[in-house]
Design an enzyme around this catalytic site. Structure first.
Site, short mmCIF file in Angstrom:
data_model
loop_
_atom_site.label_atom_id
_atom_site.label_comp_id
_atom_site.label_asym_id
_atom_site.label_seq_id
_atom_site.Cartn_x
_atom_site.Cartn_y
_atom_site.Cartn_z
N ASP A 249 15.24 27.73 -29.27
CA ASP A 249 17.28 28.77 -29.74
C ASP A 249 16.89 28.71 -31.04
O ASP A 249 16.27 27.84 -31.52
CB ASP A 249 17.76 27.52 -28.96
CG ASP A 249 19.15 27.76 -29.85
OD1 ASP A 249 19.48 28.86 -29.60
OD2 ASP A 249 19.89 26.41 -30.06
N CYS B 81 2.49 2.39 3.16
CA CYS B 81 4.01 1.70 3.38
C CYS B 81 5.19 2.37 2.74
O CYS B 81 5.72 2.68 3.01
CB CYS B 81 3.99 -0.03 2.51
SG CYS B 81 2.59 -0.72 3.02
N ASP C 168 23.50 25.57 -24.76
CA ASP C 168 22.08 26.25 -24.35
C ASP C 168 21.32 25.84 -22.68
O ASP C 168 20.76 26.49 -21.71
CB ASP C 168 20.96 26.26 -25.29
CG ASP C 168 20.99 26.28 -26.36
OD1 ASP C 168 21.34 28.01 -26.45
OD2 ASP C 168 21.12 25.67 -27.28
N CYS D 185 1.03 -1.02 -0.51
CA CYS D 185 -0.04 -0.03 0.01
C CYS D 185 0.33 1.09 0.15
O CYS D 185 2.23 0.95 0.28
CB CYS D 185 -0.79 -0.28 1.19
SG CYS D 185 -1.24 1.44 2.47
N ASP E 277 19.73 22.44 -27.77
CA ASP E 277 20.34 21.24 -28.90
C ASP E 277 20.96 20.93 -27.62
O ASP E 277 21.47 20.16 -27.64
CB ASP E 277 21.10 21.99 -30.32
CG ASP E 277 21.67 23.37 -30.22
OD1 ASP E 277 21.57 23.49 -28.77
OD2 ASP E 277 22.14 22.95 -30.92
#
Ligand SMILES: Nc1ncnc2c1ncn2[C@@H]1O[C@H](COP(=O)(O)OP(=O)(O)OP(=O)(O)O)[C@@H](O)[C@H]1O
Ligand SMILES: [Cu+]
Ligand SMILES: [Mg+2]
Length: 842
Positions: A531, A94, A731, A91, A727
């Site tokens: 970009d 737990c 960046d 459950c 990319d």
């Protein structure tokens, strides 16, 4: 570029490989980072981290041989991570309890336990604790940890395999328990209820020892088949907490003990009750006081059934990861000593030459060295069309060779292959939590104590208001019903199952989502920043025009290409390539200096050469006639200006074609209600021209490389929720700063660390799919939470007997346990619907 590079992450102190895509430059040194999180922290306050990393250094700096760039300053905090596959959780409560305990264990930095993947992911300080200690902590709590074969590096596939086997064995065991429980429960149910349904049977079933028969049948159901409820409740009680086991144990035990006393010593219960005896609610009379053995037996049996159904459905949620692992080919045909032989994939070494024939899978990542073929990469990239491969192209392991045959050289094997990286990433993502889950966890943690209080209140009230003959029966029945109907087990499943199916579905379509947080944030985005180079455009620029004033064309190209030889900038590479294509050889270069965002300066053959922007030249006091450059820029080309010995000498125009999918994708983003901004270091005219062609709303041009993150911050300050699409490599700071960083993987180079989401197929349609997937997953989670709550919210008052005085309706504990089983099953089934999510095709 002779700058220093440090391969130790200054934030967490981890050693990071040279290939790590995340880096930031601060005061002349480039630092590599293990994760976007560390990078982000670093960018916020770089000096504190550098001071921290440097502080302990003097103590050990007794080795003068060591070059300063790689000074081995011990990091303030070494953090290691381990994953423990857990057993015995039944459950979400737990999971929460184990997580709490692990987090409180000395040496643990953070621990997260996921109920859906049954994994604990623990970051710890190796000086403070060890995986063995952590395992012991878990075992002490009454759970178990699956030993994953050989130690050391964990192999995802192996671990998953072992875990699947254990789950299967557990499933079989639970199935057996359920059927035994069912066989014992049926006669109890018939004895208790058939007489009520078919009055003719009433007398026949009302034999003297009936209660004793029911007792004999119910006892093993409760304490053998339902044993785990009691052990679970006991373990919870020892930690002074209550969970769903507590509710089930309390509920069934109350019904059982009440009946037991009624069977053995009914006179105890008769005290105060009138002589005529009492009737159990709707029960045939067997003993003077009603017995409720069937209630206990049926609750246990139904909950066991619910768990079986739930386990069956849950095993499907990991289907995507199993499918990914299943892609891995078993054998590779390598050429060794001029002979071709099939060897197991694990024995392939770097540099092996491998033969791939039509219809076969590419065994590992590599480079085609001979021959060519169309390769179907859809299983990893989502790209439906086969990609043509020729010598020099990269191929990815597990993709399918269609038509021709070729030879390839292995460049990445084992854990480093794209497939393995994806599998690891998806595993981690599936184990992560979405912020929305914190709310669910919080509610669940209060739910059980609240429910117990409600149940007790119900008991007391009914005991008070009911006439003495039936008050104990009424009180016990409503008490049990409230306990059972209110069990929050479905609540714990609502979020993790949806995250698991959603991230798995994404991975199969080439959308790698790093965690629940990114998945959740993506549905709230308002602004998408793109970009330019490599994102909107293809990122393969080439020289289109060369315009000279002072020297001839050949000399201009020769001088610029020589100067650019040391540059890693795509524009520089384009110039070098163009010179090579024209057969122009390069001249020796003495001084080379890259000026980020502006260009380069170098001394070639005794001449001072500047290559770059208009500003670069004017900053050097060079008079520029920009008319020509501006004209080229208006066509969407990037004009690169060249000065030789202080004189403006020419313009080289470089064009980077726009991806075919870009314009349509921007249009779709608009349709989704998003603002689209283009961010570039390129000049304004070029940027505007490209922006017009693809239809973005706004352009931020001439941004210096380290200013991109700043621009994102500015947008965020305006209250926007921003995704940065880039990319992945240069960046990184902007990707880290954005609320959601989306990296365009090239399919072969998956820059997983750099972003929250990686698109294996590098086009903008993936951005749309990611957002759509995020929206679908979050909608699914909300439906799940609704399913999980609706039963409780409607059920509790009815179970408490609110309607009884008006309509005589009571929610029997049997219906309560059926509802509870069904709510878990409906949540998991609903999450599985996400498997049908379809991605955007360009
Ligand atoms: N090595 C180089 N050679 C020539 N020009 C350069 C070089 N490096 C930078 N430049 C000039 O500086 C400008 C800005 O460079 P920067 O790397 O910041 O952006 P970009 O690569 O053009 O665009 P984007 O931000 O979309 O990647 C370039 O457009 C170019 O004019
Ligand atoms: Cu439950
Ligand atoms: Mg660039």
């Amino acid at each position: 570029m002779a700058e220093k590079v440090s391969f130790r992450d200054p934030v967490c102190g981890m050693e990071v490989g040279a290939a790590a895509p995340l880096s930031a430059t601060h005061k002349g040194t480039t630092y590599k980072f293990c994760s976007a999180g560390c990078l982000e922290k670093f960018l916020a306050t770089p000096d504190t981290y550098l001071a921290q990393a440097a502080a302990p250094a003097p103590a050990e700096a007794s080795a003068p041989v060591e070059p300063p760039a790689s000074s081995q300053a011990p990091a303030p905090e070494q953090v290691e991570q381990c994953e423990l596959p857990l057993l015995g959780m039944n459950c979400a409560g737990c999971a929460g309890r184990i997580e709490k305990t692990l987090n409180a264990t000395p040496g643990v930095v953070t621990a997260a336990v996921n109920f859906a993947t049954t994994r604990a992911t623990i970051k710890y300080d190796p000086d403070g604790t060890s995986p063995d200690t952590l395992k012991q902590v878990v075992r002490d709590m009454g759970y178990d940890v699956l030993e994953s074969g050989g130690g050391g590096e964990t192999d995802e596939a192996g671990m998953l395999e072992a875990q699947t086997q254990v789950h299967e064995a557990q499933y079989q065991k639970n199935k057996k328990k359920f059927f035994v429980a069912l066989a014992l429960t049926l006669p109890v149910a018939v004895l208790a209820m058939a007489g009520h349904l078919v009055p003719a049977l009433e007398d026949a079933l009302n034999f003297p020892g009936r209660a004793w028969v029911e007792l004999a049948l119910t006892t093993p159901v409760l304490f053998w088949a339902g044993r785990e409820f009691f052990t679970g409740a006991w373990a919870a009680a020892k930690h002074r907490v209550a969970d769903m086991n507590t509710l089930v144990a309390l509920g069934t035990l109350s019904a059982y003990l009440f009946s037991l006393v009624a069977t053995i010593a009914p006179q105890w219960l008769m005290a105060g009750a009138s002589e005529g005896g009492v009737a159990g609610h709707g029960h045939a009379m067997a003993s003077p006081v009603g017995v409720y053995y069937e209630v206990a037996a049926i609750i246990v049996t139904l909950i066991l059934m619910g768990r079986l159904l739930e386990a069956r459905a849950r095993s499907k949620t990991s289907g995507a990861i199993h499918a990914l692992i299943g892609l891995q080919p078993k054998l590779a045909r390598v050429v060794r000593e001029d002979r071709e032989e099939d060897i197991p994939i694990a024995e392939v070494v770097l540099g092996d030459v491998i033969v791939v024939r039509p219809g076969e899978k590419v065994p590992v990542d590599g480079e085609v060295i001979e021959g060519g073929s169309a390769v179907d990469e859809s299983m990893l990239t989502g790209e439906p069309l086969p990609v043509h491969k020729k010598a020099g192209d990269t191929v990815i392991g597990a993709t399918l060779n269609k038509t021709g045959s070729f030879r390839m050289r292995a460049t990445r094997i084992g854990k480093d292959t794209v497939l393995q990286q994806i599998v690891r990433l998806v595993q981690q993502a599936q184990g992560s939590k979405a912020p929305i889950q914190r709310l669910a966890d919080l509610i669940a943690s209060y739910f059980v104590p609240v429910v117990i209080s409600l149940a007790i209140a119900t008991f007391v009230i009914w005991f008070d208001v009911t006439p003495p003959e039936t008050r104990l029966n009424m009180a016990v029945l409503t008490f049990v019903s409230v306990l059972i109907i209110a069990c929050p087990c479905a609540l714990g499943l609502a979020t993790p199952t949806a995250i698991m199916v959603g991230t798995g579905r994404g991975a199969q379509s080439g959308i790698l989502i790093k965690g629940g947080e990114a998945l959740e944030t993506a549905h709230k985005l308002t602004t998408i920043v793109l970009d330019k180079t490599g994102t909107i455009t293809r990122g393969v620029p080439s020289v289109t025009d060369v315009d000279t004033f002072v020297v001839d064309r050949r000399t201009l190209l020769q001088l610029s290409a020589s100067a650019e030889a040391g540059s890693e900038h795509p524009l520089g590479e384009a110039i070098v390539r163009s010179a090579e294509e024209e057969g122009i050889d390069r001249l020796p270069v003495t001084g080379f200096n890259a000026i980020p965002g502006h260009g380069i300066e170098a001394e070639v053959d005794g001449k001072k050469v500047l290559v770059g922007t208009e500003l670069l030249l004017t900053n050097h006091g060079i008079a520029v006639n920009p008319a020509k450059a501006h004209g080229l820029a208006d066509e969407g080309k990037t004009p690169v200006l060249v000065a030789i010995d202080g004189k403006f000498a020419g313009v080289i125009a470089i064009a980077d074609p726009i991806k075919e999918s870009s314009a349509a994708a921007v249009k779709r983003l608009h349709e989704l209600g998003l603002e689209v901004i283009m961010l570039t270091g390129d000049n304004r005219r070029t940027a505007d021209s490209i922006a017009r062609q693809v239809g973005v709303d706004r352009v931020v041009a001439e941004v210096l490389p380290d200013g991109k993150g700043e621009e994102i911050k500015k947008l965020q300050a305006q209250g926007k929720i921003v995704a940065m699409v880039g990319d992945g490599i240069n960046d990184a700071p902007a990707l880290a700063q954005a609320d959601v960083g989306i990296a365009m993987g090239s399919g072969t180079d998956v820059a997983i660390e750099a972003a929250d989401i990686t698109l294996v197929r590098g086009d903008l349609n993936g951005v749309i799919s990611s957002i759509a997937l995020s929206r679908a997953t979050i909608a699914n989670i909300k439906q799940n939470l609704f399913f999980a709550f609706i039963y409780n919210i409607l059920g509790i008052p009815i179970a408490a007997g609110i309607l009884y005085p008006f309509t005589g309706w009571l929610l029997s504990p049997i219906i309560a346990s059926l509802t509870m089983a069904l709510s878990s099953v409906s949540v998991v089934t609903n999450a599985l619907r996400l498997r049908g999510f379809t991605v955007e095709r360009g």
